[in-house]
Each structure stands twice: as C-alpha cells, then as structure tokens.
Design an enzyme around this catalytic site. Structure first.
Site, PDB file in Angstrom:
ATOM      1  N   TYR A 146       0.809  -1.223   0.000  1.00 48.05           N
ATOM      2  CA  TYR A 146       0.000   0.000   0.000  1.00 48.05           C
ATOM      3  C   TYR A 146       0.844   1.277   0.000  1.00 48.05           C
ATOM      4  O   TYR A 146       0.312   2.374  -0.158  1.00 48.05           O
ATOM      5  CB  TYR A 146      -0.927   0.026   1.223  1.00 48.05           C
ATOM      6  CG  TYR A 146      -1.908  -1.112   1.258  1.00 48.05           C
ATOM      7  CD1 TYR A 146      -2.938  -1.198   0.332  1.00 48.05           C
ATOM      8  CD2 TYR A 146      -1.800  -2.116   2.215  1.00 48.05           C
ATOM      9  CE1 TYR A 146      -3.843  -2.248   0.356  1.00 48.05           C
ATOM     10  CE2 TYR A 146      -2.708  -3.173   2.253  1.00 48.05           C
ATOM     11  CZ  TYR A 146      -3.729  -3.237   1.322  1.00 48.05           C
ATOM     12  OH  TYR A 146      -4.614  -4.276   1.349  1.00 48.05           O
ATOM     13  N   ASN A 198     -10.239   0.873   7.362  1.00 50.24           N
ATOM     14  CA  ASN A 198     -11.629   0.727   7.796  1.00 50.24           C
ATOM     15  C   ASN A 198     -11.812   0.797   9.302  1.00 50.24           C
ATOM     16  O   ASN A 198     -12.938   0.856   9.788  1.00 50.24           O
ATOM     17  CB  ASN A 198     -12.219  -0.579   7.256  1.00 50.24           C
ATOM     18  CG  ASN A 198     -12.270  -0.582   5.739  1.00 50.24           C
ATOM     19  OD1 ASN A 198     -11.891   0.394   5.086  1.00 50.24           O
ATOM     20  ND2 ASN A 198     -12.734  -1.668   5.171  1.00 50.24           N
ATOM     21  N   ASN A 208     -14.249   5.063   3.777  1.00 54.75           N
ATOM     22  CA  ASN A 208     -14.344   4.162   4.927  1.00 54.75           C
ATOM     23  C   ASN A 208     -13.518   4.612   6.136  1.00 54.75           C
ATOM     24  O   ASN A 208     -13.908   4.375   7.275  1.00 54.75           O
ATOM     25  CB  ASN A 208     -13.943   2.737   4.532  1.00 54.75           C
ATOM     26  CG  ASN A 208     -14.970   2.106   3.610  1.00 54.75           C
ATOM     27  OD1 ASN A 208     -16.143   2.462   3.640  1.00 54.75           O
ATOM     28  ND2 ASN A 208     -14.539   1.171   2.786  1.00 54.75           N
ATOM     29  N   TYR A 250      -5.458  -0.438   9.753  1.00 49.59           N
ATOM     30  CA  TYR A 250      -6.036  -0.464   8.404  1.00 49.59           C
ATOM     31  C   TYR A 250      -7.148   0.573   8.318  1.00 49.59           C
ATOM     32  O   TYR A 250      -7.751   0.965   9.316  1.00 49.59           O
ATOM     33  CB  TYR A 250      -6.511  -1.851   7.955  1.00 49.59           C
ATOM     34  CG  TYR A 250      -5.339  -2.758   7.660  1.00 49.59           C
ATOM     35  CD1 TYR A 250      -4.624  -2.634   6.474  1.00 49.59           C
ATOM     36  CD2 TYR A 250      -4.927  -3.698   8.591  1.00 49.59           C
ATOM     37  CE1 TYR A 250      -3.527  -3.424   6.213  1.00 49.59           C
ATOM     38  CE2 TYR A 250      -3.828  -4.507   8.337  1.00 49.59           C
ATOM     39  CZ  TYR A 250      -3.128  -4.362   7.148  1.00 49.59           C
ATOM     40  OH  TYR A 250      -2.040  -5.142   6.900  1.00 49.59           O
ATOM     41  N   HIS A 262      -4.502   5.880  -2.029  1.00 50.71           N
ATOM     42  CA  HIS A 262      -5.272   5.730  -0.786  1.00 50.71           C
ATOM     43  C   HIS A 262      -4.411   6.059   0.441  1.00 50.71           C
ATOM     44  O   HIS A 262      -4.942   6.313   1.512  1.00 50.71           O
ATOM     45  CB  HIS A 262      -5.786   4.291  -0.699  1.00 50.71           C
ATOM     46  CG  HIS A 262      -7.103   4.145  -0.001  1.00 50.71           C
ATOM     47  ND1 HIS A 262      -8.082   5.119   0.001  1.00 50.71           N
ATOM     48  CD2 HIS A 262      -7.618   3.115   0.724  1.00 50.71           C
ATOM     49  CE1 HIS A 262      -9.138   4.682   0.678  1.00 50.71           C
ATOM     50  NE2 HIS A 262      -8.869   3.477   1.138  1.00 50.71           N
TER      51      HIS A 262
END
Length: 191
Positions: free
Chosen positions: A15, A66, A112, A64, A20
């Site tokens: 990531y 979320n 999210n 993470y 993001h």
C-alpha cells in the site's frame, strides 16, 4: 497548544505511496520537515513534533483504513486533545488531482476511514484536509485506482500538493482553520 494530526492509509509495503495512502505520505512529510521520528505505539505509528510553541501528535493508524477511528479516538482521549485541534488528511476521489480542500466538518463522503472516525467519535464536526486524487478510472475499477500507485505524469503535482498540505497543517496550527481553508480551498495546483 496541542494538535492531533492524523494521516489515513493502510500499513504494508503493497500500500505504500498509493493514492489511498496519501494521508500517510503527507503526515510523514510534515514529520520529516520538522526532524521528527515515528515510533510504533498503540494502534498507530506516532511522532511528536514541537514547533512554534505547539505540540503535534502525528499518527498514521496501523489498524487499516476501515478501523481508523479506533486509533483516532484512542490518541484523542489519551492526549486530551480538543476535536477542533485535530486535522485528518485523506484521499478524495470527488476532488480533481489539482485540488485540496479543507473543511471544519462534513460527511465521510463514502470514505471508509472517515466513516470509521465518525462512528468512533459520534460526530462529523472535525477538521479534514482532503487531497484530490481524481477519478480517472474505468467503470468498476475504483478499488484498483485508489489502491494503485501514482502515474509518472501525476508524481510532480502530487509532490507539490504534499508540500502545500504540510504548509496547510502549519497554517492550521498557527493561524487557525479559516486561514488554512482560505489558503488551500481557492487554489488550483499545477506545475
């Protein structure tokens, strides 16, 4: 004067430096500019920065995306920081790549990470700096786009906007939300 600066993203090499994860990259740039170091701590990578009589608790949650709200709420409570002295940096598909937008409140806009924070603190009234990533992707490919790396063409503008985002954090802390909003919301960033 104490501030909580929160960069949203996902941990893990796959990531790193994706669209993001721009929240992580902005907070890392702020910490680096002010010669700080991150340590792994409860629910987040944490760096403390002292600058102009202010203390910045900078976090990149390790929960993470979320579950970002867990880290946000933990550090907010632990450090006894007012909600108005927090700034959350997040990617935004609804904004074009050449824009940044700062607001003192507002919905999660389908993000999210913001949804998790909103649920954790039971409020939408906390300052956010939205980093436009554009929406240049084919139908059905949103996830791949958001979790993808910047293109070579995008990288120079992203670098510029990271610098401007760091300046926006500084303006927010020294001159307040309105001055910071005025400095970023009217700008279009191009090379």
């Amino acid at each position: 004067m104490k501030f909580l600066i929160v960069g949203l993203g996902n941990i893990g090499n796959e990531y790193a430096h994706t669209r993001h994860n721009i929240g992580f990259d902005v907070v890392a740039a702020f910490v680096q500019k002010h010669h700080g170091d991150f340590r792994q701590d409860r629910l987040a990578y944490v760096a403390e920065i002292k600058w102009k009589g202010r203390l910045f608790i900078c976090i990149c949650p390790t929960t993470y995306m979320n579950l970002s709200g867990r880290a946000f709420k933990y550090w907010l409570d632990k450090e006894k920081i007012e909600l108005g002295n927090t700034l959350t940096i997040v990617d935004d598909l609804a904004l074009p790549l050449d824009r940044l937008r700062m607001r003192g409140s507002g919905s999660d806009g389908g993000h999210n990470g913001l949804k998790s924070i909103q649920e954790a603190i039971n409020s939408v009234d906390y300052p956010k700096l939205r980093f436009g990533i554009g929406n240049n992707f084919p139908k059905g490919m949103q996830s791949e786009f958001v979790l993808g790396k910047w293109t070579k063409e995008e990288e120079p503008i992203v670098k510029l906007k990271i610098e401007k985002s760091v300046e926006a954090i500084e303006t927010f802390a020294t001159q307040g939300l309105n001055a910071a909003m005025n400095s970023v919301n009217s700008q279009t960033y191009s090379l």
